[in-house]
Design a protein around this motif. Structure first.
Motif, short mmCIF file in Angstrom:
data_model
loop_
_atom_site.label_atom_id
_atom_site.label_comp_id
_atom_site.label_asym_id
_atom_site.label_seq_id
_atom_site.Cartn_x
_atom_site.Cartn_y
_atom_site.Cartn_z
N MET A 58 0.82 -1.43 0.03
CA MET A 58 -0.07 -0.04 0.03
C MET A 58 0.90 1.14 -0.17
SD MET A 58 -2.89 -1.25 2.66
CE MET A 58 -4.03 0.11 2.35
N LEU A 59 2.12 1.36 -0.13
CA LEU A 59 3.17 2.31 0.02
C LEU A 59 3.81 2.68 -1.32
CD1 LEU A 59 4.39 1.67 3.57
CD2 LEU A 59 2.64 3.27 3.23
N PRO A 60 4.20 3.69 -1.49
CA PRO A 60 5.03 4.12 -2.61
C PRO A 60 6.29 3.91 -2.44
CG PRO A 60 4.53 6.20 -1.48
CD PRO A 60 3.95 5.02 -0.67
N HIS A 61 6.84 2.47 -2.61
CA HIS A 61 8.24 2.17 -2.05
C HIS A 61 9.19 2.03 -3.33
CE1 HIS A 61 7.49 -1.90 -3.22
NE2 HIS A 61 6.02 -1.61 -2.53
N SER A 62 8.67 1.87 -4.54
CA SER A 62 9.31 1.51 -5.69
C SER A 62 10.27 2.74 -6.34
CB SER A 62 8.59 0.99 -6.85
OG SER A 62 7.66 1.86 -7.15
N GLN A 63 9.79 3.79 -5.96
CA GLN A 63 10.55 5.12 -6.54
C GLN A 63 11.80 5.13 -5.88
OE1 GLN A 63 6.50 7.37 -6.25
NE2 GLN A 63 8.04 8.80 -7.13
N ASP A 64 12.97 5.93 -6.69
CA ASP A 64 14.29 6.08 -6.29
C ASP A 64 14.31 7.27 -5.16
OD1 ASP A 64 15.47 3.91 -7.78
OD2 ASP A 64 15.55 5.34 -9.26
N LYS A 65 13.51 8.32 -5.63
CA LYS A 65 13.65 9.44 -4.75
C LYS A 65 12.07 9.79 -4.13
CE LYS A 65 17.56 11.29 -7.30
NZ LYS A 65 18.17 12.46 -8.02
N LEU A 66 11.67 9.23 -3.12
CA LEU A 66 10.76 9.32 -2.53
C LEU A 66 10.98 10.63 -1.40
CD1 LEU A 66 9.31 5.86 -1.41
CD2 LEU A 66 8.50 7.38 -3.06
N ALA A 81 11.53 4.37 11.81
CA ALA A 81 10.70 3.14 11.54
C ALA A 81 10.52 2.85 10.12
CB ALA A 81 9.58 2.99 12.45
N PHE A 82 9.90 3.99 9.39
CA PHE A 82 9.88 4.01 7.93
C PHE A 82 11.04 3.77 7.28
CE2 PHE A 82 9.57 5.90 3.67
CZ PHE A 82 8.26 5.34 3.22
N ALA A 83 12.25 4.36 7.55
CA ALA A 83 13.33 4.34 6.91
C ALA A 83 13.77 2.59 7.17
CB ALA A 83 14.43 5.05 7.32
N GLN A 84 13.69 2.18 8.11
CA GLN A 84 14.05 0.72 8.53
C GLN A 84 13.49 -0.25 7.92
OE1 GLN A 84 13.95 0.77 12.69
NE2 GLN A 84 15.72 2.02 13.25
N MET A 85 12.17 -0.12 7.74
CA MET A 85 11.13 -1.09 7.13
C MET A 85 10.85 -0.94 5.50
SD MET A 85 11.09 -2.81 9.87
CE MET A 85 10.37 -4.08 9.17
N ILE A 86 10.79 0.48 5.26
CA ILE A 86 10.62 0.59 3.77
C ILE A 86 11.56 1.15 2.87
CG2 ILE A 86 8.70 1.89 2.58
CD1 ILE A 86 7.53 0.07 4.45
N ASN A 87 12.08 2.12 3.27
CA ASN A 87 13.10 2.61 2.27
C ASN A 87 14.21 3.73 2.74
OD1 ASN A 87 14.52 4.10 0.25
ND2 ASN A 87 12.58 4.19 -1.14
N PRO A 88 15.34 3.21 3.23
CA PRO A 88 16.16 4.14 3.77
C PRO A 88 16.66 5.49 3.14
CG PRO A 88 17.26 1.96 3.08
CD PRO A 88 16.01 1.94 2.75
N GLN A 89 16.41 5.31 1.76
CA GLN A 89 16.83 6.54 0.93
C GLN A 89 15.91 7.62 0.86
OE1 GLN A 89 19.96 6.99 0.17
NE2 GLN A 89 20.31 5.25 1.42
N THR A 90 14.58 7.31 1.37
CA THR A 90 13.64 8.51 1.28
C THR A 90 14.06 9.70 1.85
OG1 THR A 90 11.66 6.73 1.41
CG2 THR A 90 11.02 8.84 2.07
N HIS A 91 13.74 10.92 1.29
CA HIS A 91 13.98 12.04 1.61
C HIS A 91 12.83 12.52 2.74
CE1 HIS A 91 14.32 16.33 2.28
NE2 HIS A 91 15.65 16.27 2.24
N LYS A 113 21.80 8.18 8.91
CA LYS A 113 22.10 8.44 7.44
C LYS A 113 20.71 8.46 6.63
CE LYS A 113 26.73 6.61 8.19
NZ LYS A 113 27.68 5.77 7.50
N VAL A 114 19.77 9.00 7.36
CA VAL A 114 18.48 9.08 6.33
C VAL A 114 18.41 10.65 5.86
CG1 VAL A 114 16.05 9.12 6.59
CG2 VAL A 114 17.21 7.56 7.98
N PRO A 115 18.40 10.75 4.52
CA PRO A 115 18.37 11.97 3.99
C PRO A 115 17.19 12.72 4.54
CG PRO A 115 18.53 10.35 2.26
CD PRO A 115 18.42 9.70 3.58
N ALA A 132 3.45 18.70 -2.91
CA ALA A 132 4.96 18.43 -2.89
C ALA A 132 5.52 17.06 -2.39
CB ALA A 132 5.30 19.57 -1.81
N PHE A 133 4.45 16.24 -1.97
CA PHE A 133 5.01 14.93 -1.43
C PHE A 133 4.40 13.62 -1.73
CE2 PHE A 133 5.89 18.23 1.72
CZ PHE A 133 7.17 18.26 2.19
#
Length: 228
Positions: A58-66, A81-91, A113-115, A132-133
């Motif tokens: 249910m989450l937008p996890h496939s994009q490179d730059k969320l 928790a989001f960064a750990q479980m979904i996408n650590p490169q999310t801004h 090291k989360v942007p 914007a998001f």
């Protein structure tokens, strides 16, 4: 509420902390808040919530730059928790009314090291452009707003069409009342929250149960989407 006793009329009206009072309260709590959430099991509960949403796709996890806005970021427990479980490169764009909470959030996210970037602001006046998001996340913040519908509409404004809001609020009940007594927030049941979310223009509302633990009895979590 009003009572009439003899020739006297007595009334009780709900009041909310001012922005300055709320900021001061959370400034004072900032030094121990993150450890407090961990000891009470909320950090674990947040990770399990993200795991459930990920498994349900249910989450937008496939994009490179969320890009995600965390409204009421506190010490960044929900974002981490989001960064750990979904996408650590999310801004993460973290918003909070408390500068001390923002300092802690900045430190925690930098260490992981989360942007990110943090902003001192009220949820009712977010410092971002429309649409914007890719998502907005918000844990235990809506209940501090005197007009939660206004805050939700501002959140919807900064969401991209079709993007989700993941929301956690304090649940009505005995434990919720005890939290309310200490922090000055309000509480919601599912029906009240559903009404607010639909009035704000969000759709496809789904409630997500927390795993067994304190968060299961004190909090309601849900996901809904901005109309495309």
């Amino acid at each position: 509420m009003e009572w009439t006793i003899g020739w006297w009329q007595i009334s009780v009206q709900r009041v909310y902390p001012t922005k300055a009072q709320l900021s001061q309260t959370y400034n004072q709590a900032a030094s121990w808040w993150h450890q407090h959430l961990q000891l009470l099991g909320y950090s674990y509960a947040y990770r399990e919530l993200w795991r459930s949403l990920k498994n349900a796709d249910m989450l937008p996890h496939s994009q490179d730059k969320l890009t995600i806005c965390d409204c009421g970021i506190g010490t960044a427990a929900f974002s981490l928790a989001f960064a750990q479980m979904i996408n650590p490169q999310t801004h993460i764009a973290g918003v909070d009314i408390s500068p001390q909470m923002l300092n802690k959030a900045d430190q925690k996210l930098a260490l992981a090291k989360v942007p990110h970037q943090v902003y001192q602001s009220d949820v009712n006046t977010l410092p971002f452009a429309d649409c914007a998001f890719d998502a907005v996340i918000c844990a235990h913040t809506l209940e501090h707003l005197p007009n939660p519908l206004q805050g939700l509409r501002e959140i919807v404004r900064v969401l991209r069409p079709g993007a989700p809001l993941i929301l956690v609020v304090t649940q009505s009940g005995l434990l919720g009342w005890l939290i309310q007594w200490h922090w000055g927030n309000q509480c919601f049941n599912q029906e009240q929250l559903s009404t607010l979310i639909h009035k704000a223009g969000l759709t496809q509302l789904q409630f997500i149960p927390f795993p067994f633990g304190l968060a299961r009895f004190t909090s309601i979590a849900c996901i809904s989407f901005k109309r495309s």
